[in-house]
Design a protein around this motif. Structure first.
Motif, short mmCIF file in Angstrom:
data_model
loop_
_atom_site.label_atom_id
_atom_site.label_comp_id
_atom_site.label_asym_id
_atom_site.label_seq_id
_atom_site.Cartn_x
_atom_site.Cartn_y
_atom_site.Cartn_z
N TRP A 275 0.89 -0.98 0.46
CA TRP A 275 0.26 -0.31 -0.13
C TRP A 275 1.28 0.97 0.10
O TRP A 275 0.97 2.37 -0.73
CB TRP A 275 -0.50 -0.08 1.35
N ARG A 276 1.76 1.52 1.11
CA ARG A 276 2.66 2.43 0.86
C ARG A 276 3.42 2.56 -0.15
O ARG A 276 3.86 3.65 -0.63
CB ARG A 276 3.68 2.10 1.96
N ARG A 277 4.01 1.84 -0.89
CA ARG A 277 4.72 1.80 -2.51
C ARG A 277 3.49 2.57 -2.82
O ARG A 277 3.65 3.62 -4.21
CB ARG A 277 5.27 -0.23 -3.11
N GLN A 278 2.15 2.51 -3.91
CA GLN A 278 1.51 2.36 -4.32
C GLN A 278 1.16 3.89 -3.91
O GLN A 278 0.51 4.98 -5.14
CB GLN A 278 0.06 1.82 -4.35
N ALA A 279 0.82 4.09 -2.95
CA ALA A 279 0.80 5.40 -2.73
C ALA A 279 1.77 6.90 -2.54
O ALA A 279 1.58 7.40 -3.04
CB ALA A 279 0.33 5.19 -0.62
N HIS A 280 3.17 6.43 -2.32
CA HIS A 280 4.46 6.99 -2.96
C HIS A 280 4.49 7.32 -4.22
O HIS A 280 4.55 8.38 -4.84
CB HIS A 280 5.52 6.51 -1.86
N ALA A 281 4.05 6.63 -5.34
CA ALA A 281 4.10 5.82 -6.40
C ALA A 281 2.59 7.07 -7.00
O ALA A 281 2.88 8.11 -8.10
CB ALA A 281 3.70 5.01 -6.97
N ASP A 282 1.93 7.58 -6.59
CA ASP A 282 1.04 8.11 -7.03
C ASP A 282 1.20 9.64 -6.23
O ASP A 282 0.48 10.74 -7.13
CB ASP A 282 -0.48 8.19 -6.30
N ALA A 283 1.75 9.86 -5.07
CA ALA A 283 2.14 11.59 -4.77
C ALA A 283 3.65 11.78 -5.90
O ALA A 283 3.40 13.02 -5.92
CB ALA A 283 2.90 10.99 -3.15
N TRP A 284 4.79 10.92 -5.58
CA TRP A 284 5.81 10.99 -6.77
C TRP A 284 4.59 11.18 -7.95
O TRP A 284 5.50 12.54 -8.78
CB TRP A 284 6.11 10.20 -6.61
N GLY A 285 4.00 11.02 -8.51
CA GLY A 285 3.69 11.27 -9.72
C GLY A 285 2.84 13.01 -9.99
O GLY A 285 3.06 13.21 -11.11
N ARG A 286 2.27 12.87 -9.16
CA ARG A 286 1.78 14.58 -9.15
C ARG A 286 3.15 15.60 -8.47
O ARG A 286 2.61 16.25 -9.53
CB ARG A 286 0.88 14.18 -7.93
N VAL A 287 3.72 14.95 -8.11
CA VAL A 287 4.98 15.73 -8.13
C VAL A 287 5.72 16.18 -8.82
O VAL A 287 5.48 17.17 -9.68
CB VAL A 287 5.75 15.76 -6.56
N THR A 288 5.96 14.94 -9.70
CA THR A 288 6.59 15.50 -11.03
C THR A 288 5.60 15.82 -12.06
O THR A 288 6.42 16.82 -13.07
CB THR A 288 7.18 13.40 -11.32
N THR A 289 4.80 15.67 -12.04
CA THR A 289 4.27 16.31 -13.73
C THR A 289 3.21 17.68 -12.79
O THR A 289 4.13 18.91 -13.00
CB THR A 289 2.10 16.30 -13.31
N HIS A 290 3.37 18.06 -11.17
CA HIS A 290 3.44 19.94 -11.64
C HIS A 290 4.43 20.49 -11.15
O HIS A 290 4.92 21.29 -12.28
CB HIS A 290 2.90 19.75 -9.80
N PHE A 291 6.02 19.90 -11.12
CA PHE A 291 7.09 20.93 -11.08
C PHE A 291 7.38 21.02 -12.97
O PHE A 291 8.93 21.30 -13.18
CB PHE A 291 7.83 20.35 -10.08
N ASP A 292 7.10 19.34 -13.19
CA ASP A 292 7.58 18.69 -15.02
C ASP A 292 9.02 19.33 -14.83
O ASP A 292 9.75 19.92 -15.32
CB ASP A 292 7.38 20.12 -15.52
N PRO A 293 10.65 18.54 -13.59
CA PRO A 293 11.30 19.02 -13.83
C PRO A 293 12.85 18.47 -15.04
O PRO A 293 11.84 17.59 -16.25
CB PRO A 293 11.72 18.03 -12.18
#
Ligand SMILES: Cc1cc2nc3c(=O)[nH]c(=O)nc-3n(C[C@H](O)[C@H](O)[C@H](O)COP(=O)(O)OP(=O)(O)OC[C@H]3O[C@@H](n4cnc5c(N)ncnc54)[C@H](O)[C@@H]3O)c2cc1C
Length: 395
Positions: A275-293
């Motif tokens: 569950w934590r792996r999936q939650a982390h992947a979800d959070a990470w996906g939104r962060v990288t979309t937001h900052f488009d680094p």
């Protein structure tokens, strides 16, 4: 109907894993509820959501209660008599012989969730019927609840044990179980006589912690303006930084660092880890979309390096001079704070944690009991009208 423990949990929201990981924040939940419902109709649910902020604030004001509990767990793992350790393992695995409690034990292991009332019964059964140390039960929950929260979990176990509210101990009683659990959960009645109302007596539990409050550490509520290259560490304490003030950071290098627990005995169960792996992947996906680094680092960690060493390694690789992250609230990650800060300082990297305004407004109010806290918070939330944000009324 919240207190009724139904097999399908249709009377409760089951939002706690998401709120705990801040995939959705308390602020968002409260704001949306008050947009859609009058305060009077939603007060009970709002109170439930605010229990988290209260417990978190209470523990932030008394971090030594957490560290004492963790020291006791390490001590008991080594020093508890062998029969105690063996019995604790049996009860945790769902082999106590009291069928309804064993059902809850298995539900926890298989799904990572237990209804609040079932958590209360089971914790009380562990402490007052089985006579097992509360710290080992809390540690079992810590490794198997999807929503494990250092504050809610530790302080709820303390409350059941009679330590949290002087003079109040929570006792599991057969009449209460039979009233609030449906017949299908009680179809196997083996061992239930051990919960007979006149048989269950409170055991006296020794207090090891100093519960006097200390001043709340000061932290900035917004990210620093900085010309130096900045990295943003996305960690499991806050899964929606792109919706916090950290969203304003200019071109940070996002870092996703998840490491296994330092001690093997602290590893979460498989259901929680996934569950934590999936939650982390979800959070990470939104962060990288937001900052488009242009550059980003997703580092799962192989357990050989400590968290501090991993972050130092990433600083060398990416050349950042400042590391920013959401606050590490009291718990396993914050336990590594001093080591991380020192290691980063040694290589010239400044570390800044940022506190959410919600926490800054609410934590200092958790000085006494929940109803004192709710008295102040509920009074303000009642004033939230159309177009007012909950933060405005709380500040
Ligand atoms: C021994 C024991 C251990 C517990 N350990 C945890 C834990 O590690 N993590 C955890 O989140 N909760 C813990 N709780 C509190 C509570 O049982 C869960 O938050 C709740 O059952 C979650 O289910 P739900 O989302 O369906 O809740 P609902 O009844 O739908 O409540 C709505 C929301 O309110 C919040 N909430 C409700 N009660 C509490 C509470 N007492 N403390 C904090 N938030 C609350 C949750 O975010 C929840 O999602 C514990 C309770 C006990 C008695």
């Amino acid at each position: 109907m919240r207190n009724r423990v139904l097999a399908d949990h249709s009377n409760v929201s089951r939002l706690s894993p998401a709120i705990r990981a801040r995939l959705v924040s308390e602020e968002e939940v409260v704001q949306q509820v008050l947009f859609g419902h009058p305060f009077e109709a939603s007060e009970k649910f709002l109170q439930e959501v605010l229990w988290r902020s209260y417990w978190k604030g209470w523990l932030e004001l008394r971090p030594q209660v957490w560290s004492t509990y963790r020291q006791r767990v390490r001590h008991l793992r080594r020093e508890a008599p062998e029969p105690v350790r063996r019995r604790a393992a049996e009860v945790a695995a769902g082999r106590s012989g009291v069928a309804v409690m064993d059902r809850f034990a298995r539900e926890l292991l298989e799904t990572g969730y237990l209804h609040n009332h079932a958590r209360m019964w089971w914790a009380s059964f562990w402490i007052h019927v089985e006579g097992l140390p509360w710290e080992l039960g809390a540690d079992h929950f810590q490794r198997h609840l999807l929503d494990f929260d250092p504050a809610s979990n530790t302080l709820s176990w303390r409350w059941v044990a009679g330590l949290q509210t002087p003079g109040k101990t929570y006792l599991v009683r057969r009449s209460n179980v039979e009233k609030y659990a449906p017949p299908e959960l009680l179809s196997d009645s083996s061992g239930i006589e051990r919960l007979d109302d006149d048989r269950v007596r409170a055991v006296s539990v020794e207090e090891h912690a100093d519960t006097r409050p200390v001043p709340l550490g000061e932290l900035p509520a917004s990210p620093p303006d900085s010309a130096s290259t900045t990295a943003l560490w996305v960690h499991d304490e806050d899964g929606s930084v792109e919706q916090s003030l950290l969203a304003k950071l200019a071109n940070p290098i996002p870092l996703s660092v998840m490491l296994p627990a330092a001690d093997e005995a602290d590893e979460p169960g498989a259901v929680v880890a996934e569950w934590r792996r999936q939650a982390h992947a979800d959070a990470w996906g939104r962060v990288t979309t937001h900052f488009d680094p242009k550059r980003w680092e997703n580092c799962a960690g192989d357990g050989e390096d400590s968290l501090a060493q991993t972050l130092v390694g990433l600083a060398g690789e990416h050349g950042f001079r400042r590391l920013v992250c959401a606050e590490l609230a009291v718990g396993p990650l914050a336990d590594q704070r001093d080591e991380i800060r020192r290691a980063l300082a040694d290589v010239g990297v400044e570390w800044t944690e940022v506190r959410r305004p919600w926490d800054a407004a609410l934590w200092p109010l958790a000085r006494k009991g929940f109803f004192d806290f709710w008295d102040r918070v509920g009074r303000r939330l009642r004033k939230t009208g159309e177009g007012t944000s909950v933060l405005e009324v709380l500040r």
